[in-house]
Design a protein around this motif. Structure first.
Motif, PDB file in Angstrom:
ATOM      1  N   PHE A   1       6.507  35.641 -19.852  1.00 22.08           N
ATOM      2  CA  PHE A   1       5.227  34.942 -19.964  1.00 22.08           C
ATOM      3  C   PHE A   1       4.839  34.245 -18.663  1.00 22.08           C
ATOM      4  CE2 PHE A   1       1.719  33.147 -22.162  1.00 22.08           C
ATOM      5  CZ  PHE A   1       1.549  31.879 -21.642  1.00 22.08           C
ATOM      6  N   TYR A   2       5.713  33.337 -18.169  1.00 27.35           N
ATOM      7  CA  TYR A   2       5.367  32.550 -16.982  1.00 27.35           C
ATOM      8  C   TYR A   2       5.436  33.374 -15.701  1.00 27.35           C
ATOM      9  CZ  TYR A   2       5.375  28.514 -19.982  1.00 27.35           C
ATOM     10  OH  TYR A   2       5.071  27.621 -20.980  1.00 27.35           O
ATOM     11  N   GLY A   3       6.468  34.215 -15.594  1.00 28.72           N
ATOM     12  CA  GLY A   3       6.629  35.008 -14.384  1.00 28.72           C
ATOM     13  C   GLY A   3       5.723  36.221 -14.333  1.00 28.72           C
ATOM     14  N   ALA A   4       5.901  37.135 -15.302  1.00 27.83           N
ATOM     15  CA  ALA A   4       5.157  38.401 -15.276  1.00 27.83           C
ATOM     16  C   ALA A   4       3.687  38.220 -15.645  1.00 27.83           C
ATOM     17  CB  ALA A   4       5.820  39.417 -16.196  1.00 27.83           C
ATOM     18  N   LEU A   5       3.408  37.543 -16.743  1.00 26.24           N
ATOM     19  CA  LEU A   5       2.035  37.415 -17.219  1.00 26.24           C
ATOM     20  C   LEU A   5       1.207  36.460 -16.361  1.00 26.24           C
ATOM     21  CD1 LEU A   5      -0.127  38.136 -19.302  1.00 26.24           C
ATOM     22  CD2 LEU A   5       0.769  36.269 -20.725  1.00 26.24           C
ATOM     23  N   LEU A   6       1.715  35.242 -16.159  1.00 31.74           N
ATOM     24  CA  LEU A   6       0.949  34.238 -15.419  1.00 31.74           C
ATOM     25  C   LEU A   6       1.137  34.330 -13.909  1.00 31.74           C
ATOM     26  CD1 LEU A   6       1.336  31.061 -17.663  1.00 31.74           C
ATOM     27  CD2 LEU A   6      -0.530  32.725 -17.605  1.00 31.74           C
TER      28      LEU A   6
END
Length: 140
Positions: A22-27
């Motif tokens: 979520f935080y690394g790849a998506l955001l």
């Protein structure tokens, strides 16, 4: 120092893989230091830390970070070193109880930082930290 102070926020997650996705790849938040229990992320110039905290009864409220039992749920601010030292001295003089005494964490490593924890009157954990070189906030 940036024109606006940066914030530091730690929060519980159930799974580090999900947090990375979520935080690394998506955001697109770059990952900093990590362990089996926590991950630092550069959240748009601010430091957030995902700590594993299982939801079942009896879950741990603390994770080990460089030999200290750090409260999983806490928030704080990164101050200039001189301001951090002055605040630590002021709190000691006022006989404030430290959850974690003022100290240097990750000494001699890229992420070396000054830190201390206190509780507010409601029991919320606050961390105050400082770096000699703020460019090292997310150093691995």
């Amino acid at each position: 120092m940036p024109s606006r102070p940066r914030f530091h926020l730690a929060f519980p997650v159930r799974d580090l893989g999900e947090a990375r996705a979520f935080y690394g790849a998506l955001l697109g938040c770059p990952e900093g230091r990590s362990s089996d229990e926590w991950i630092d992320f550069d959240f748009f110039g601010h430091q957030i830390v995902a700590h594993v905290a299982p939801a079942e009864v009896g879950h741990r409220a603390h994770n080990e970070v460089d030999g200290d039992q750090v409260p999983v749920r806490h928030f704080g601010v990164i101050l200039p070193m001189a301001d951090w030292r002055a605040l630590a001295a002021k709190l000691k003089q006022a006989h404030v109880r430290f959850v974690i005494e003022p100290d240097i964490r990750f000494a001699g490593l890229p992420g070396e930082q000054a830190t201390f924890f206190i509780l507010d009157p409601s029991g919320n954990a606050l961390e105050f930290k400082a770096f000699e070189d703020e460019s090292r906030i997310f150093a691995r």
